[in-house]
Design a protein around this motif. Structure first.
Motif, PDB file in Angstrom:
ATOM      1  N   UNK A  91      -0.344  -5.248   0.069  1.00  9.57           N
ATOM      2  CA  UNK A  91       0.141  -4.927  -1.303  1.00  9.57           C
ATOM      3  C   UNK A  91       0.641  -3.272  -1.280  1.00  9.57           C
ATOM      4  N   UNK A  92       0.073  -2.650  -0.469  1.00 12.67           N
ATOM      5  CA  UNK A  92       0.555  -1.066  -0.409  1.00 12.67           C
ATOM      6  C   UNK A  92       1.793  -1.145   0.134  1.00 12.67           C
ATOM      7  N   UNK A  93       1.872  -1.751   1.245  1.00 23.51           N
ATOM      8  CA  UNK A  93       3.299  -1.894   2.087  1.00 23.51           C
ATOM      9  C   UNK A  93       4.352  -2.399   1.046  1.00 23.51           C
ATOM     10  N   UNK A  97       7.686  -0.680   0.336  1.00 24.12           N
ATOM     11  CA  UNK A  97       9.088  -1.021   0.837  1.00 24.12           C
ATOM     12  C   UNK A  97       9.834  -1.267  -0.577  1.00 24.12           C
ATOM     13  N   UNK A  98       9.264  -1.543  -1.729  1.00 25.11           N
ATOM     14  CA  UNK A  98      10.094  -1.631  -2.773  1.00 25.11           C
ATOM     15  C   UNK A  98      10.500  -0.093  -3.351  1.00 25.11           C
ATOM     16  N   UNK A  99       9.752   0.689  -3.095  1.00 30.59           N
ATOM     17  CA  UNK A  99       9.881   2.209  -3.652  1.00 30.59           C
ATOM     18  C   UNK A  99      11.266   2.524  -2.804  1.00 30.59           C
ATOM     19  N   UNK A 125      10.528  -1.852   5.332  1.00 25.90           N
ATOM     20  CA  UNK A 125      10.663  -3.253   4.894  1.00 25.90           C
ATOM     21  C   UNK A 125      10.284  -3.923   6.088  1.00 25.90           C
ATOM     22  N   UNK A 126      10.707  -3.672   7.412  1.00 29.91           N
ATOM     23  CA  UNK A 126      10.275  -4.364   8.571  1.00 29.91           C
ATOM     24  C   UNK A 126       8.814  -4.504   8.665  1.00 29.91           C
ATOM     25  N   UNK A 127       8.193  -3.439   8.402  1.00 33.57           N
ATOM     26  CA  UNK A 127       6.717  -3.424   8.677  1.00 33.57           C
ATOM     27  C   UNK A 127       6.182  -4.321   7.380  1.00 33.57           C
ATOM     28  N   UNK A 128       6.682  -4.158   6.404  1.00 32.63           N
ATOM     29  CA  UNK A 128       6.076  -4.868   5.245  1.00 32.63           C
ATOM     30  C   UNK A 128       6.274  -6.460   5.618  1.00 32.63           C
TER      31      UNK A 128
END
Length: 409
Positions: A91-93, A97-99, A125-128
């Protein structure tokens, strides 16, 4: 005139010998009696020692069983918390990513900064995406561990009960071929099986499910409990980051929610205007609410209601679910827990040897050493199956009990 000589008295022989023979016979009789009493005392002492060893062995197995359940109960809570940690990390990632995506969009017109932020956004985003892809498998692995721990507890419970009886029997048979093990069933005694049947039970029912969820919630680490802080403070503008991982139960099944939000709050005349920057959420078993009152979820719904709505609406569902684990816990069986066993040697009519018997008793004790493992609140810790501080100790048997047991044995 002649005088007659007095006749000489003949000396008597054999009187001392007869007295010596009688003395030796008496001495031998007394010696044989002493030897017999000594042998009988040694035999009685040996029977008593065997009974003590048997009771001690049963106490060791029972204490080991209770400590194993305490360790595995702790492991269940820890693995349950890991599910919340994994979901919180995802959720944090997602929020990050959205931020970064929104910041990259806003800064696209700024020379040099725009391309840099777009690159950072792609990396995050890739990590997310990678974490989202691995999350279901990671949660499934933790659920499998929970099932294995429950099976291990049940198996160890049955094995301990069976092995305690077999171990006691082996000790008795190895001590003397004529010795017999007697599991007493006197009305004044606890039954041997009470340690496994009445003293402990497996969690079941709504109240026990609520208790499990409470313990999991209190076992969460700081990251899971509350991911809330303010990262920007300016005149009339502030930026908050809020979120948490919450756990609950519904119809006997565990559900997890994880949410993270961040937004700018611009001060107005009456209320602050919320400008969402990023959000992320996921859930297991039960959907996140769109609206919520109170300070749950790290205060996200109360402080940033619109961002929380966006997070709940786009929350990632995690497939699968699991029942509230059936942990072994102590019942309200508050009496001192004793294991009392007897070892006997039946009377031998051929040799005239009387019956011999001995009673051994051990007590299961819960004691937390304050010197090595002190409690933060310094409070007395009641016996439980969540800390492995069980041990056995020898317990005396009252003479009145011995008289009553002698009638049964």
């Amino acid at each position: 005139m002649t005088m007659q000589a007095k006749p000489k008295l003949k000396r008597q022989h054999g009187q001392v010998l007869m007295l010596a023979a009688l003395f030796m016979a008496g001495f031998l009789f007394v010696t044989l009696g002493v030897v017999r009493l000594t042998l009988q005392s040694q035999e009685q002492l040996h029977v008593q020692h065997v009974a003590d060893y048997v009771a001690d062995a049963a106490g060791i197995i029972a204490a080991r069983d209770l400590n194993f359940k305490a360790v595995t109960n702790r492991a269940m809570l820890a693995n349950e918390v890991v599910i919340g940690q994994l979901m919180g990390l995802s959720s944090w990632f997602s929020m990050g990513s959205k931020t970064m995506e929104n910041i990259a969009l806003i800064s696209a017109w700024v020379p040099y900064l725009g391309p840099v932020m777009q690159g950072v956004s792609k990396v995050v985003k890739g990590a997310d995406q990678a974490i989202k892809k691995a999350l279901p498998a990671a949660v499934k692995a933790q659920q499998l561990v929970l099932q294995l721990l429950q099976s291990a507890q049940f198996t160890f419970h049955a094995a301990s009960w069976a092995s305690s009886i077999l171990t006691m029997q082996e000790i008795v048979e190895a001590s003397h071929p004529e010795y017999e093990l007697a599991l007493l069933n006197h009305a004044s005694l606890q039954s041997f099986k009470d340690v496994w049947m009445k003293m402990q039970t497996r969690r079941s029912g709504h109240a026990q499910h609520i208790e499990y969820i409470r313990m999991v919630a209190e076992s969460r680490d700081g990251f899971s409990q509350k991911r809330t802080y303010r990262w920007l403070t300016l005149p009339f503008v502030k930026a908050n980051k809020l979120g948490a991982s919450e756990v609950g139960q519904q119809a006997g099944k565990v559900y997890w929610h994880a949410i993270d939000t961040t937004a700018l709050q611009v001060g107005g005349f009456f209320t602050d205007k919320e400008l969402p920057l990023g959000w992320g959420a996921n859930y297991l078993q039960k959907k996140l609410p769109y609206k919520l009152k109170g300070l749950g979820y790290g205060g996200s719904y109360k402080v940033l209601p619109f961002s929380s709505y966006l997070a709940a609406k786009s929350a990632l569902p995690i497939p699968g679910g699991h029942q509230v684990p059936s942990q072994y816990v102590l019942t309200d069986y508050t009496a001192p827990v004793y294991i009392t066993v007897a070892v006997r040697k039946p009377a031998n009519e051929e040799t005239g040897a009387p019956k011999r018997w001995g009673v051994g008793r051990t007590e299961l004790v819960y004691s937390r050493p304050a010197k090595w493992w002190p409690r933060a609140d310094q409070a007395y810790e009641k016996p439980n199956l969540f800390n492995a501080f069980w041990r056995r100790q020898k317990a005396p048997v009252h003479p009145v009990e011995l008289e009553l047991l002698g009638l049964q044995i």
